[in-house]
Design a protein around this motif. Structure first.
Motif, PDB file in Angstrom:
ATOM      1  N   HIS A   1      35.711   3.190  97.767  1.00 40.32           N
ATOM      2  CA  HIS A   1      36.380   2.316  98.733  1.00 40.32           C
ATOM      3  C   HIS A   1      35.381   1.274  99.241  1.00 40.32           C
ATOM      4  O   HIS A   1      34.396   1.609  99.886  1.00 40.32           O
ATOM      5  N   GLU A   2      35.656   0.016  98.903  1.00 44.63           N
ATOM      6  CA  GLU A   2      34.827  -1.119  99.319  1.00 44.63           C
ATOM      7  C   GLU A   2      33.326  -0.809  99.163  1.00 44.63           C
ATOM      8  O   GLU A   2      32.568  -0.838 100.145  1.00 44.63           O
TER       9      GLU A   2
ATOM     10  N   GLU B   1      54.182  -4.769 107.268  1.00 42.08           N
ATOM     11  CA  GLU B   1      53.819  -4.401 108.633  1.00 42.08           C
ATOM     12  C   GLU B   1      55.032  -4.595 109.531  1.00 42.08           C
ATOM     13  O   GLU B   1      55.367  -5.734 109.901  1.00 42.08           O
TER      14      GLU B   1
ATOM     15  N   GLY C   1      46.151  -5.820  99.495  1.00 47.54           N
ATOM     16  CA  GLY C   1      44.834  -5.259  99.233  1.00 47.54           C
ATOM     17  C   GLY C   1      44.526  -5.430  97.757  1.00 47.54           C
ATOM     18  O   GLY C   1      45.178  -6.213  97.067  1.00 47.54           O
TER      19      GLY C   1
ATOM     20  N   ARG D   1      38.850   0.475  95.566  1.00 48.77           N
ATOM     21  CA  ARG D   1      39.892   0.012  96.483  1.00 48.77           C
ATOM     22  C   ARG D   1      39.301  -0.891  97.555  1.00 48.77           C
ATOM     23  O   ARG D   1      38.263  -0.590  98.141  1.00 48.77           O
ATOM     24  N   HIS D   2      40.008  -2.009  97.815  1.00 48.40           N
ATOM     25  CA  HIS D   2      39.655  -2.918  98.900  1.00 48.40           C
ATOM     26  C   HIS D   2      40.849  -3.037  99.831  1.00 48.40           C
ATOM     27  O   HIS D   2      41.971  -3.257  99.383  1.00 48.40           O
ATOM     28  N   GLY D   3      40.598  -2.908 101.124  1.00 48.84           N
ATOM     29  CA  GLY D   3      41.688  -2.960 102.087  1.00 48.84           C
ATOM     30  C   GLY D   3      42.288  -1.589 102.308  1.00 48.84           C
ATOM     31  O   GLY D   3      41.974  -0.611 101.609  1.00 48.84           O
ATOM     32  N   GLU D   4      43.211  -1.538 103.289  1.00 49.73           N
ATOM     33  CA  GLU D   4      43.823  -0.264 103.651  1.00 49.73           C
ATOM     34  C   GLU D   4      45.205  -0.078 103.036  1.00 49.73           C
ATOM     35  O   GLU D   4      45.883   0.895 103.305  1.00 49.73           O
ATOM     36  N   GLY D   5      45.620  -1.051 102.232  1.00 51.95           N
ATOM     37  CA  GLY D   5      46.996  -1.045 101.758  1.00 51.95           C
ATOM     38  C   GLY D   5      47.281  -0.159 100.568  1.00 51.95           C
ATOM     39  O   GLY D   5      48.425  -0.064 100.166  1.00 51.95           O
TER      40      GLY D   5
ATOM     41  N   PRO E   1      46.093   3.446  99.613  1.00 58.14           N
ATOM     42  CA  PRO E   1      45.399   4.735  99.578  1.00 58.14           C
ATOM     43  C   PRO E   1      45.738   5.480  98.296  1.00 58.14           C
ATOM     44  O   PRO E   1      46.903   5.739  97.993  1.00 58.14           O
TER      45      PRO E   1
ATOM     46  N   LYS F   1      44.676   8.469  97.587  1.00 60.38           N
ATOM     47  CA  LYS F   1      44.632   9.911  97.782  1.00 60.38           C
ATOM     48  C   LYS F   1      45.971  10.541  97.407  1.00 60.38           C
ATOM     49  O   LYS F   1      46.020  11.607  96.786  1.00 60.38           O
TER      50      LYS F   1
END
Length: 331
Positions: A39-40, A89, A98, A113-117, A119, A121
């Motif tokens: 992540h980033e 949103e 993202g 992954r970049h951003g929170e958009g 996941p 997991k």
């Protein structure tokens, strides 16, 4: 930073060692693959991954800098896919994007992954609950990530359609559709649709290549041929998304045109009302102006009933003009 690192053999997970080269060697020895999620990552953090897996420097540069268009690049030792997940949103009625980059090799998968958009997991958890799919190797990860991103596009498209219906209702509501706030909302919504299109449109070509339905129809290296039907399914969903985006773009343009037409009609109505009232004011002004001139010899100037007669004539003319303008819809 490294979010997760695991070795998958015959669809079963084994936590990988901290040493990446050892994890890759163990995966190859067991006939499985290693999946590393980042992540980033910083440049220093990604250098180790680059060295151990022999990633192409151009792809590494794209993965670090982000802000890439969806694309598929084939290198000698790996495959590089860029996806742009979209998140709706609800608090602000906006979409944000993202980025997810997937490096695919013979015995490894690296997701960045970049951003929170986006996941991943949930994607990993889904695959681990379906060992028969995970047994297909790194291609299963590529498919699952692509499928999750595209399926979420469908959800975002539904949310945007709901927003557009509300916007249409506002535009065609009397005394509301012509407000400046409405024009601002339409323009903002059009920008959201454009942002959505930038994520979905360019992805069509990479998905078609993975599905073997591109212009050449050639097999993409490191991708199992048996996975083509799965990617065709992703392509079908993506086609539906693109049709939705095209429809949203056309409809919002129509809504904007209708809004501008309503403003124009209301301005014309206002001008007609102003013109009617000005015409009604001109009649008494003209009569009063004539009788205000300094002449000694004017009709009925010294007549006792001159003043009431003039007032009556003014009132009659005003009533006649008012009735005429009212009948024509000017007032």
């Amino acid at each position: 930073m490294i979010v997760d690192c695991a070795i998958y053999t015959h669809g079963q997970r084994t936590d990988g060692p901290e040493d990446l080269s050892e994890a890759l060697a163990d995966a190859r020895a067991a006939g499985g693959f290693v999946w590393i999620g980042l992540h980033e990552p910083s440049e220093d953090e990604f250098d180790l991954v680059t060295q151990e897996f022999g990633l192409h420097p151009l792809a590494v540069e794209d993965a670090l800098n982000a802000h890439q268009r969806p694309k598929l690049e084939v290198y000698d030792d790996s495959l590089f896919l860029v996806l742009k997940p979209v998140v709706y949103e609800p608090d602000s009625d906006r979409v944000s994007t993202g980025e997810v980059m997937v490096f695919l090799g013979d015995s490894f998968v690296v997701t960045v992954r970049h951003g929170e958009g986006a996941p991943l997991k949930a994607v990993r958890k889904r695959l681990e609950s379906e060992p028969e799919l995970l047994e297909k190797g790194p291609t299963a990860v590529l498919y699952a990530v692509s499928d999750a991103v595209v399926d979420h596009y469908l959800e975002v498209g539904t949310e945007l359609q709901t927003d557009l219906e509300e916007l249409e209702a506002e535009v065609f509501t009397p005394d509301v559709g012509g407000s400046r706030n409405t024009a601002s909302r339409i323009y903002t919504f059009k920008r959201q649709v454009l942002e959505f299109r930038r994520a979905t449109g360019p992805l069509t070509l990479p998905v078609n290549r993975l599905a073997g339905t591109g212009q050449s129809g050639a097999t993409v290296p490191f991708v199992n041929e048996k996975a083509r039907p799965f990617f065709r399914d992703v392509g079908d969903h993506l086609a539906r998304v693109n049709e939705t985006v095209e429809g949203l773009d056309r409809l919002v343009s129509d809504v904007l045109s209708a809004h501008l037409a309503q403003i124009s009609v209301r301005q014309n109505d206002d001008m007609r009302k102003i013109s009617a009232w000005a015409a009604m004011a001109a009649v008494p002004t003209m009569i009063a102006g004539i009788y205000g001139m300094n002449f000694d010899h004017m009709p009925e100037l010294h007549w006792v009933w001159s003043y009431p007669a003039v007032i009556l004539i003014m009132a009659a003319l005003e009533w006649l003009l008012y009735r005429t303008f009212k009948k024509r819809g000017w007032l």
